[in-house]
Scaffold this motif. Structure first.
Motif, mmCIF file in Angstrom:
data_model
loop_
_atom_site.group_PDB
_atom_site.id
_atom_site.type_symbol
_atom_site.label_atom_id
_atom_site.label_comp_id
_atom_site.label_asym_id
_atom_site.label_seq_id
_atom_site.Cartn_x
_atom_site.Cartn_y
_atom_site.Cartn_z
ATOM 1 N N LEU A 33 0.823 -1.209 0.000
ATOM 2 C CA LEU A 33 0.000 0.000 0.000
ATOM 3 C C LEU A 33 0.855 1.256 0.000
ATOM 4 O O LEU A 33 0.538 2.234 -0.678
ATOM 5 C CB LEU A 33 -0.944 -0.016 1.202
ATOM 6 C CG LEU A 33 -1.959 -1.170 1.226
ATOM 7 C CD1 LEU A 33 -2.845 -1.067 2.458
ATOM 8 C CD2 LEU A 33 -2.802 -1.198 -0.041
ATOM 9 N N GLU A 34 1.953 1.252 0.755
ATOM 10 C CA GLU A 34 2.827 2.422 0.781
ATOM 11 C C GLU A 34 3.400 2.710 -0.597
ATOM 12 O O GLU A 34 3.438 3.860 -1.047
ATOM 13 C CB GLU A 34 3.957 2.211 1.782
ATOM 14 C CG GLU A 34 4.878 3.414 1.908
ATOM 15 C CD GLU A 34 5.919 3.253 2.998
ATOM 16 O OE1 GLU A 34 6.524 4.279 3.371
ATOM 17 O OE2 GLU A 34 6.127 2.125 3.469
ATOM 18 N N VAL A 66 1.253 -8.822 -9.240
ATOM 19 C CA VAL A 66 0.489 -9.912 -8.650
ATOM 20 C C VAL A 66 1.259 -11.217 -8.821
ATOM 21 O O VAL A 66 1.812 -11.493 -9.885
ATOM 22 C CB VAL A 66 -0.896 -10.035 -9.315
ATOM 23 C CG1 VAL A 66 -1.665 -11.229 -8.753
ATOM 24 C CG2 VAL A 66 -1.695 -8.751 -9.125
ATOM 25 N N GLU A 67 1.268 -12.020 -7.760
ATOM 26 C CA GLU A 67 1.900 -13.345 -7.809
ATOM 27 C C GLU A 67 0.893 -14.389 -7.365
ATOM 28 O O GLU A 67 0.159 -14.184 -6.389
ATOM 29 C CB GLU A 67 3.128 -13.367 -6.903
ATOM 30 C CG GLU A 67 3.902 -14.678 -6.917
ATOM 31 C CD GLU A 67 5.140 -14.621 -6.053
ATOM 32 O OE1 GLU A 67 5.380 -15.596 -5.293
ATOM 33 O OE2 GLU A 67 5.869 -13.607 -6.138
ATOM 34 N N LYS A 102 -6.766 -3.425 -7.158
ATOM 35 C CA LYS A 102 -5.896 -2.335 -7.567
ATOM 36 C C LYS A 102 -6.160 -1.124 -6.682
ATOM 37 O O LYS A 102 -7.174 -1.082 -5.972
ATOM 38 C CB LYS A 102 -6.149 -1.977 -9.037
ATOM 39 C CG LYS A 102 -5.803 -3.114 -9.986
ATOM 40 C CD LYS A 102 -6.338 -2.885 -11.371
ATOM 41 C CE LYS A 102 -5.951 -4.027 -12.285
ATOM 42 N NZ LYS A 102 -6.477 -5.327 -11.848
ATOM 43 N N LEU A 103 -5.255 -0.162 -6.738
ATOM 44 C CA LEU A 103 -5.463 1.082 -6.007
ATOM 45 C C LEU A 103 -6.217 2.054 -6.902
ATOM 46 O O LEU A 103 -5.798 2.326 -8.031
ATOM 47 C CB LEU A 103 -4.112 1.683 -5.615
ATOM 48 C CG LEU A 103 -4.187 2.901 -4.691
ATOM 49 C CD1 LEU A 103 -4.374 2.451 -3.251
ATOM 50 C CD2 LEU A 103 -2.920 3.750 -4.820
ATOM 51 N N CYS A 132 3.104 -6.873 -4.874
ATOM 52 C CA CYS A 132 2.154 -6.189 -3.996
ATOM 53 C C CYS A 132 1.021 -7.107 -3.544
ATOM 54 O O CYS A 132 0.506 -6.952 -2.429
ATOM 55 C CB CYS A 132 1.563 -4.976 -4.710
ATOM 56 S SG CYS A 132 2.757 -3.660 -5.064
ATOM 57 N N TYR A 133 0.624 -8.030 -4.408
ATOM 58 C CA TYR A 133 -0.601 -8.795 -4.148
ATOM 59 C C TYR A 133 -0.365 -10.276 -4.395
ATOM 60 O O TYR A 133 0.187 -10.655 -5.429
ATOM 61 C CB TYR A 133 -1.715 -8.283 -5.066
ATOM 62 C CG TYR A 133 -3.108 -8.691 -4.644
ATOM 63 C CD1 TYR A 133 -3.829 -7.902 -3.747
ATOM 64 C CD2 TYR A 133 -3.710 -9.837 -5.141
ATOM 65 C CE1 TYR A 133 -5.121 -8.262 -3.356
ATOM 66 C CE2 TYR A 133 -4.985 -10.199 -4.750
ATOM 67 C CZ TYR A 133 -5.696 -9.409 -3.859
ATOM 68 O OH TYR A 133 -6.962 -9.768 -3.472
ATOM 69 N N TYR A 134 -0.790 -11.088 -3.448
ATOM 70 C CA TYR A 134 -0.675 -12.546 -3.570
ATOM 71 C C TYR A 134 -2.069 -13.125 -3.793
ATOM 72 O O TYR A 134 -2.943 -13.039 -2.917
ATOM 73 C CB TYR A 134 -0.009 -13.135 -2.327
ATOM 74 C CG TYR A 134 1.453 -12.746 -2.219
ATOM 75 C CD1 TYR A 134 2.447 -13.536 -2.788
ATOM 76 C CD2 TYR A 134 1.825 -11.560 -1.575
ATOM 77 C CE1 TYR A 134 3.786 -13.166 -2.714
ATOM 78 C CE2 TYR A 134 3.159 -11.183 -1.498
ATOM 79 C CZ TYR A 134 4.132 -11.990 -2.071
ATOM 80 O OH TYR A 134 5.458 -11.622 -1.999
#
Length: 426
Positions: free
Chosen positions: A99-100, A118-119, A152-153, A197-199
């Protein structure tokens, strides 16, 4: 910023999900809005326990099951107060700096949407769009259109300005509409590729939401995405590039080699459901952006020819290697799939032409590329003629040519030059 967690029957995955939120390096700057969508496995009770124990401001909403992820996400949007919103599925989890990094990117670039790498965990994940980190990408010429999930942001001001909400009447593909609208109508898209960033977690029980929905719902979702693109982007090259996404990651998936094993009634329904979409949105501009084996399947569907489609699918299923046929002065390559060159089939030669990098046999076995367009330099004579024509337009040489009685261009030009006044203009 606001982290919106929609949860349904999310245990035990919810535990790691919320732990990843608490572990964020900017945890002191976020709020959590968690919506239990009628769970019966203890999800709601765990959310309330988390809210009572965490230092992060957390709102918990418990509601009757809405039938899909759209309802909980819309509830979260209505309650969000942060500058940014992030939609976190209760099965998945975040990297500690996710997020940062995304907020810093959006602030630095001034963009409205940020994609974090994304992973997949126990499942596949999109990969083509993570080639490089970019503060701003061209939506029409990048791979971001191949990830339209909601994780997503998003800048909340964009969501409110456009009135963006998830369609609660759809059971699949609702996030694609939301995200594509933000891509096309927002103030830019950023990509973070150098940090995961995202799993994206594959559930052991197979209850991941993206696996729900029958083929009727999927055709509805594809059609809705095509309509959205057509409503926002005028006809032309940009629209064609965007349409490749719903045609290949959407419609084409309904006609895999295994289509031949499906019940005849399902086959007939799929052809009927595809027909109006092909009539409305398919065309040469889109077709030329797709590989031959995929394009052919869609061309057969557009023609409504199940017999042609069957032959192509069998050819693909069996792994048959098409002959490469070169034609014309530039040696344009064509792939001789079934019915190539048959005038009565309804398939044009253009359907078989290699127009984007392609391959034959197994992937990577042999690459085939369309001929490069080489811009030829003008010959010296043509360059001189071009300069003379420009001088005619500039000096009125046509009249001088007539007065010269058809003399050479050089003499006429000299005559025209000599006849122009040399003093100051009146």
């Amino acid at each position: 910023m606001s982290v919106i967690v929609g949860a349904y029957e999310a245990m035990p995955y919810l535990v790691r999900c919320l732990e990843s939120v608490e572990s964020q390096t900017m945890a002191h700057r976020i709020e959590v809005i968690a919506v239990d969508d009628g769970s019966t496995d203890g999800t709601g009770a765990y959310l309330e326990k988390f809210a009572a124990s965490t230092a992060i401001p957390t709102k918990v909403v418990r509601q009757a099951n809405s039938g899909g992820p759209s309802g909980p996400r819309n509830v979260g949007i209505a309650l969000a107060r942060g500058r940014y919103v992030f939609f976190l599925d209760a099965d998945d989890y975040l990297g500690p700096e996710a997020l940062e990094r995304m907020v810093a990117m959006a602030d630095r670039a001034g963009t409205d949407v940020v994609l974090g790498k994304v992973e997949g965990v126990n499942r596949g994940a999109p990969s083509s769009m993570w080639g490089r980190t970019a503060e701003r990408v061209d939506v029409y010429n990048s791979k971001v259109i191949y990830t339209l999930s909601a994780q997503k942001l998003f800048r909340r001001e964009l969501i409110e300005r456009l009135g963006l909400r998830f369609d609660e009447g759809m059971r699949t593909g609702e996030d694609a509409l939301f995200t594509m609208a933000a891509y096309l109508r927002g103030g830019g898209v950023s990509v973070i590729s150098d940090y995961t960033c995202y799993y994206l977690v594959g559930r052991d029980d197979g209850k991941h939401v993206t696996k729900s929905g029958d083929h009727t719902m999927r055709f509805e979702a594809v059609g809705a995405l095509m309509k959205l693109i057509a409503d926002i982007v005028p006809p032309g090259a940009k629209r064609d590039r965007l349409m490749v996404r719903p045609f290949t990651v959407g419609l084409l998936q309904q006609f895999p080699p295994g289509f031949m094993k499906q019940p005849e009634e399902v086959q007939r329904q799929k052809m009927e459901l595809a027909a109006p979409l092909m009539r409305r949105y398919w065309g040469p501009g889109v077709a030329r952006l797709i590989k031959v084996s995929e394009r052919l399947r869609l061309e057969c569907v557009a023609l409504g020819r199940f017999d042609l489609l069957r032959d192509v699918l069998v050819f693909v299923r069996d792994g048959t290697r098409p002959e490469v046929v070169h034609r014309g002065r530039d040696r344009t390559p064509y792939l001789a799939f079934p019915h190539f060159g048959e005038k009565g089939s309804g398939l044009k030669d253009a359907s078989f032409e290699v127009t984007v990098p392609d391959w034959i046999g197994r992937p990577g076995l042999e690459s085939i590329h369309p001929p490069k367009v080489v811009r030829q330099r003008r010959s010296p004579a043509r360059r001189v003629a071009r300069r003379v024509r420009a001088r005619i337009r500039r000096t009125g040489l046509t009249r001088a040519w007539a007065r010269a009685g058809g003399r050479t261009a050089k003499a006429a030009a000299a005559s025209a030059t000599a006849s122009r006044p040399t003093g100051p203009m009146a």
